[in-house]
Design a protein around this motif. Structure first.
Motif, short mmCIF file in Angstrom:
data_model
loop_
_atom_site.label_atom_id
_atom_site.label_comp_id
_atom_site.label_asym_id
_atom_site.label_seq_id
_atom_site.Cartn_x
_atom_site.Cartn_y
_atom_site.Cartn_z
N ARG A 470 0.51 -1.19 -0.29
CA ARG A 470 -0.36 0.43 0.13
C ARG A 470 0.47 0.89 0.04
N GLU A 471 1.95 1.56 0.52
CA GLU A 471 2.75 2.20 0.91
C GLU A 471 3.10 2.56 -0.38
N PRO A 472 3.94 2.33 -1.32
CA PRO A 472 4.71 1.74 -1.57
C PRO A 472 5.95 1.83 -1.12
N THR A 473 6.60 0.53 -0.31
CA THR A 473 8.10 0.38 -0.22
C THR A 473 8.69 0.17 -1.30
N PRO A 474 9.93 0.83 -1.42
CA PRO A 474 10.79 0.05 -2.30
C PRO A 474 10.63 -1.25 -2.88
N GLU A 475 10.33 -2.12 -2.20
CA GLU A 475 10.75 -3.67 -3.47
C GLU A 475 9.34 -3.20 -4.20
N PHE A 476 8.40 -2.46 -3.57
CA PHE A 476 7.34 -2.38 -4.66
C PHE A 476 6.44 -0.96 -5.66
N ALA A 477 7.95 -0.39 -5.41
CA ALA A 477 7.40 1.10 -5.99
C ALA A 477 7.95 1.02 -7.55
N GLU A 478 8.92 -0.26 -7.96
CA GLU A 478 8.54 0.21 -9.30
C GLU A 478 7.90 -0.97 -9.76
N PHE A 479 6.26 -1.64 -9.39
CA PHE A 479 5.18 -2.12 -9.37
C PHE A 479 4.75 -1.89 -10.49
N ASN A 480 4.06 -1.89 -10.98
CA ASN A 480 2.26 -1.16 -11.58
C ASN A 480 1.34 -1.68 -10.99
N GLN A 481 0.17 -1.31 -11.20
CA GLN A 481 -0.64 -1.58 -10.52
C GLN A 481 -1.25 -2.89 -10.41
N SER A 482 -1.71 -3.21 -11.53
CA SER A 482 -1.31 -4.79 -11.46
C SER A 482 -1.21 -6.18 -10.88
N ARG A 483 0.79 -5.68 -11.01
CA ARG A 483 1.03 -6.60 -10.06
C ARG A 483 1.08 -6.25 -8.50
#
Length: 542
Positions: A470-483
């Motif tokens: 939700r934040e997203p943290t760096p681990e998920f910052a590069e994910f697009n919304q679908s991912r």
């Protein structure tokens, strides 16, 4: 003052005393954000977040936009503080640039300053601050002044300093009309007179205060639980209660919550020039107006918030001054007190993205975000539970609708699910009624534990990554919304025994928990369990 000068002035002030190179760096950072916000995002924060989610704005660019927002808002606050010497401004919550940047004002003249903020902002921007920057202003109605303004974890607005001026003003400026000493854990409702002071006048008035808080929390649940869903909720909870007196009390409070929601919708519509709408159509018509004229509705709500906050305070002052020597005097306090408190909660309903009950404000803003330990009763945790459930329903309604939307709704509502689980756990600890009276496999108890794990940061089985997504943290910052959506579903399936995630089933599980927890705190057949919290013994009779 043009917006360009406003934000440059803010960065210069915030950087005073720092090397020239650092000042220039701040100016460049904010200037880059200003250009992006205007040219790429159309001066709309929702657009900025959407572009960030779609990877059309980088994390660095989003931070620049966030720096511009803070600089611009802080510069307006600088101007207001120069005019209102006893005021202080503060922000509480996440420092993530995609999160909101909301400001709470403390001190005498707070509503005047809020009105002036909106006037300045409207002269510089085409829309309200909530739309341009996801920034809303609040006044400290229910907050315990000293505790709130000295919370160590706060993200200070403008610059970092102690808030002694605000503390002294809030605690002392209006005590001419109130008592000489206000305990830190009292709830400030205006000037130096607190809800505790008012309700200590008479035991029946104190009971009325708890009753009002229950109803005010239910307005949030009712606001986002409409039509057939609301009728089903009412009938189901009513059927769960065994005692007729419990049923009658519940019906009255649900009726009052419904009345307040209709009054809210009717008042907003009248403010934007729409009158004569039947009660049965009020909410649908308001939703239509919000979709067609979002900024007009936002502006109306901001103005009504300040108006009703002032009105509530005036009326509460009058209650304080009323005679209270005889039993007749005390009974005559009830009507004016309820009317004033209803104005207070209507002001919070007009406010954008605000809790409706003082209980939720104390639970979340003061205790969880401010790292304090104000003692709350069982009923106050129920109020917070219902406030959180209403906000969770709002997110499910707003984001859900198709496969990707339903998954995004899980992510966006996770903040409120976490707070719902905390309030539910605290509430259940204060009653001896089990969550699953018929037992076999204890499905509700298991579900509450699973949702608590789901919204705890960590790796399964101690937690999950849902909030990090939700934040997203760096681990998920590069994910697009679908991912991100798929990652959230994966975490949900880890924490629960659900093979497939659907929004309908998720909503049903939370609803079942809400119904049982409401039953356990409302049924007179449920034994009460007092707990020792902090230095006080909690009265769990609510």
């Amino acid at each position: 003052m043009p917006a360009t000068h406003v934000y440059i002035d803010a960065v210069s002030r915030r950087s005073s005393g720092r090397p020239d190179a650092n000042i220039r760096e701040d100016l460049i950072h904010a200037d880059r954000g200003k250009t992006l916000h205007e040219k790429k995002c159309g001066q709309n924060w929702g657009t900025a977040k959407k572009l960030f989610e779609e990877k059309k704005i980088s994390a660095a660019e989003m931070r620049s936009i966030g720096a511009y927002r803070k600089a611009l808002v802080d510069s307006i606050l600088h101007r207001l503080r120069a005019q209102h010497k006893n005021l202080e401004f503060m922000a509480v919550g996440s420092t993530n640039p995609t999160s909101d940047y909301d400001i709470t004002i403390g001190g005498a003249g707070d509503t005047d300053a809020m009105k002036e903020f909106h006037t300045i902002f409207r002269s510089n921007f085409p829309a309200e601050s909530g739309l341009v920057f996801d920034t809303n202003l609040y006044v400290a109605n229910y907050l315990p002044a000293r505790e709130y303004f000295t919370a160590s974890s706060l993200q200070y607005a403008i610059d970092q300093k102690t808030f002694t001026v605000a503390e002294e003003n809030v605690a002392d400026s209006a005590r001419k009309t109130g008592p000489k000493d206000i305990p830190d854990e009292d709830c400030l409702v205006f000037d130096g007179i607190t809800l505790g002071n008012l309700t200590s006048l008479d035991q029946t008035l104190g009971a009325l205060a708890w009753e009002c808080q229950d109803e005010f929390a239910l307005t949030k649940l009712r606001k986002y639980h409409t039509g057939e869903d609301w009728r089903t909720y009412r009938s189901t909870l009513d059927a769960e209660l065994d005692q007729q007196a419990d049923k009658e009390e519940l019906r009255q409070r649900l009726d009052n919550a419904n009345r307040l929601v209709l009054a809210y919708a009717r008042t907003v519509l009248a403010k934007i020039g729409v009158t004569g709408v039947p009660d049965t159509d009020l909410e649908n018509r308001l939703e239509q107006e919000e979709n067609a004229r979002e900024n007009t509705v936002f502006a109306a709500r901001n103005d009504l918030y300040a108006q009703y906050a002032d009105q509530a305070r005036r009326n509460l002052r009058n209650v304080w001054k009323m005679p209270r020597e005889s039993e007749t005097d005390k009974q005559e306090l009830r009507g004016p007190y309820r009317a004033a408190m209803e104005d207070l909660t209507l002001s919070l309903m007009f406010a954008l993205e605000a809790y409706h009950s003082g209980s939720a404000i104390k639970d979340v803003v003061v205790n969880q975000q401010g790292n304090k330990n104000l003692p709350l009763t069982r009923g106050e945790y129920r109020d917070s539970l219902n406030d959180q459930f209403g906000d969770l329903l709002k997110d499910l309604h707003h984001y859900g609708g198709d496969l990707e939307g339903d998954r995004k709704a899980l992510i966006q509502s996770s903040k409120y699910l976490k707070r719902f689980c905390f309030a539910g756990t605290q509430l259940q600890a204060r009653t001896e009624c089990p969550l699953d009276p018929s037992d076999p496999t204890k499905p509700l108890e298991r579900r509450l534990n699973q949702f608590t794990t789901l919204t705890t940061k960590g790796d399964y089985p101690n937690g999950t990554k849902l909030l990090a997504i939700r934040e997203p943290t760096p681990e998920f910052a590069e994910f697009n919304q679908s991912r991100r959506n798929q990652a959230a579903v994966d975490e949900y399936q880890k924490a629960t025994d659900e093979v497939i995630y659907t929004l309908t089933r998720f909503k049903r599980f939370v609803l079942d928990l809400n119904l049982r927890l409401n039953h356990n705190s409302r049924s007179s057949t449920c034994k009460k369990k007092p707990l020792t919290v902090s230095r006080l013994m909690i009265d769990s009779s609510r």
